[in-house]
Design a protein around this motif. Structure first.
Motif, short mmCIF file in Angstrom:
data_model
loop_
_atom_site.label_atom_id
_atom_site.label_comp_id
_atom_site.label_asym_id
_atom_site.label_seq_id
_atom_site.Cartn_x
_atom_site.Cartn_y
_atom_site.Cartn_z
N LEU A 35 43.20 17.78 7.43
CA LEU A 35 42.72 17.14 6.27
C LEU A 35 43.88 17.71 5.52
CD1 LEU A 35 40.59 15.53 4.85
CD2 LEU A 35 39.25 17.40 4.51
N ASP A 36 43.87 19.14 5.22
CA ASP A 36 44.88 19.75 4.23
C ASP A 36 46.27 19.01 4.35
OD1 ASP A 36 42.77 21.55 3.36
OD2 ASP A 36 43.59 23.27 4.30
N ASP A 37 46.66 18.85 5.61
CA ASP A 37 47.79 18.50 5.80
C ASP A 37 48.27 16.82 5.28
OD1 ASP A 37 50.26 16.89 7.33
OD2 ASP A 37 50.28 18.92 8.47
N VAL A 38 46.97 15.99 5.60
CA VAL A 38 47.39 14.65 5.41
C VAL A 38 47.02 14.41 3.59
CG1 VAL A 38 46.62 13.75 7.53
CG2 VAL A 38 44.91 13.98 5.89
N ARG A 39 46.54 15.17 3.06
CA ARG A 39 46.43 15.51 1.71
C ARG A 39 47.63 15.30 1.05
NH1 ARG A 39 40.49 18.17 1.29
NH2 ARG A 39 39.25 16.51 1.03
N VAL A 40 48.59 16.40 1.81
CA VAL A 40 49.93 16.59 1.07
C VAL A 40 50.93 15.52 1.81
CG1 VAL A 40 51.66 18.42 1.03
CG2 VAL A 40 49.31 18.98 0.93
N ASN A 41 50.84 15.51 3.05
CA ASN A 41 51.74 14.73 3.72
C ASN A 41 51.19 13.37 4.28
OD1 ASN A 41 54.15 16.76 3.52
ND2 ASN A 41 52.52 17.71 4.78
N ARG A 42 51.12 12.42 3.40
CA ARG A 42 50.22 11.17 3.89
C ARG A 42 50.63 10.74 5.15
NH1 ARG A 42 48.97 7.19 -0.53
NH2 ARG A 42 47.84 6.33 0.87
N VAL A 43 49.66 9.97 5.74
CA VAL A 43 49.89 9.47 7.19
C VAL A 43 49.42 8.08 7.18
CG1 VAL A 43 50.21 11.48 8.53
CG2 VAL A 43 47.91 10.22 8.16
N HIS A 44 49.66 7.24 8.22
CA HIS A 44 49.37 5.73 8.22
C HIS A 44 48.15 5.48 9.17
CE1 HIS A 44 52.64 4.04 5.71
NE2 HIS A 44 53.32 4.87 6.77
N LEU A 45 48.09 6.66 10.02
CA LEU A 45 47.20 6.62 10.81
C LEU A 45 46.68 7.83 11.40
CD1 LEU A 45 45.62 4.99 13.59
CD2 LEU A 45 47.85 5.41 14.88
N LEU A 61 35.95 12.50 9.27
CA LEU A 61 36.22 11.15 8.76
C LEU A 61 35.41 10.87 7.14
CD1 LEU A 61 36.53 7.78 8.86
CD2 LEU A 61 34.42 7.74 10.16
N GLN A 62 34.05 11.50 7.04
CA GLN A 62 33.61 11.60 5.74
C GLN A 62 34.64 12.13 4.68
OE1 GLN A 62 30.02 13.79 5.55
NE2 GLN A 62 29.11 12.55 3.85
N GLU A 63 35.22 13.26 5.19
CA GLU A 63 36.24 13.95 4.04
C GLU A 63 37.44 12.95 3.71
OE1 GLU A 63 35.63 16.74 2.25
OE2 GLU A 63 33.74 16.59 3.10
N VAL A 64 37.57 12.29 4.80
CA VAL A 64 38.98 11.36 4.50
C VAL A 64 38.69 9.94 3.72
CG1 VAL A 64 40.37 9.66 5.41
CG2 VAL A 64 40.33 11.95 6.39
N ARG A 65 37.36 9.63 4.21
CA ARG A 65 36.98 8.57 3.26
C ARG A 65 36.54 8.55 1.78
NH1 ARG A 65 39.64 5.82 5.91
NH2 ARG A 65 38.97 4.61 8.10
N MET A 93 30.40 4.78 8.38
CA MET A 93 31.30 5.73 7.36
C MET A 93 32.93 5.21 7.46
SD MET A 93 29.93 9.09 9.01
CE MET A 93 31.29 10.30 8.15
N GLY A 94 32.96 3.85 7.94
CA GLY A 94 34.33 3.31 7.64
C GLY A 94 35.48 3.62 8.78
N VAL A 95 35.08 4.12 10.04
CA VAL A 95 35.94 4.26 11.31
C VAL A 95 36.52 2.70 11.27
CG1 VAL A 95 34.59 3.92 13.31
CG2 VAL A 95 36.37 5.41 13.06
N ASN A 96 38.10 2.62 11.66
CA ASN A 96 38.51 1.30 11.95
C ASN A 96 38.38 0.93 13.38
OD1 ASN A 96 40.45 2.97 9.56
ND2 ASN A 96 40.30 0.68 9.20
N ASN A 97 38.25 2.02 14.10
CA ASN A 97 38.00 1.77 15.71
C ASN A 97 37.74 3.02 16.36
OD1 ASN A 97 37.99 0.09 17.86
ND2 ASN A 97 39.83 -1.02 17.42
N TYR A 98 37.32 2.92 17.78
CA TYR A 98 37.03 4.07 18.28
C TYR A 98 37.70 3.95 20.02
CZ TYR A 98 32.93 1.53 20.54
OH TYR A 98 32.17 0.96 21.13
#
Length: 120
Positions: A35-45, A61-65, A93-98
């Motif tokens: 979570l810390d990483d993707v907040r600084v270095n955004r990702v597509h997936l 997932l909740q923290e990301v959303r 919660m908005g997951v795109n797939n599983y």
């Protein structure tokens, strides 16, 4: 970003993503660190395991959303079982797939293509 507490699973998913043409594939063993990483270095997936210590996949997932910057990032949840309750909660919660473990690279590709469209 691949998030799974199992080293071998992270390596397998990372290799699969690279084979599918994804570049700059990163991985973390811990959801809070990811979570810390993707907040600084955004990702597509984000591909995240459900069952992890400290912060499970649903909490991640909740923290990301709820984050205004990364909230729309594509998120695919991995689970060792197709427990209806977990799948329903993730959907709410908005997951795109599983993806249910164990899975093949072809199955992962198919789940990703359902979100992004055909990969070339």
């Amino acid at each position: 970003m691949v998030v799974d507490d199992q080293t071998s699973m992270r390596a397998m998913i990372r290799r699969t993503l690279q084979d599918l043409g994804f570049r700059d594939v990163r991985d973390k063993a811990d959801a809070a660190e990811a979570l810390d990483d993707v907040r600084v270095n955004r990702v597509h997936l984000i591909i995240s395991d459900y069952n992890m210590p400290d912060m499970d996949g649903l909490q991640f997932l909740q923290e990301v959303r709820k984050d205004a910057v990364i909230g729309k990032t594509v998120f695919i949840m991995l689970t060792a079982s197709a427990e209806k309750e977990i799948v329903q909660k993730a959907a709410e919660m908005g997951v795109n797939n599983y993806v249910v473990k164990p899975f093949t690279p072809a199955a992962l590709k198919e789940k990703i293509e359902r979100v992004f469209g055909a990969l070339t």
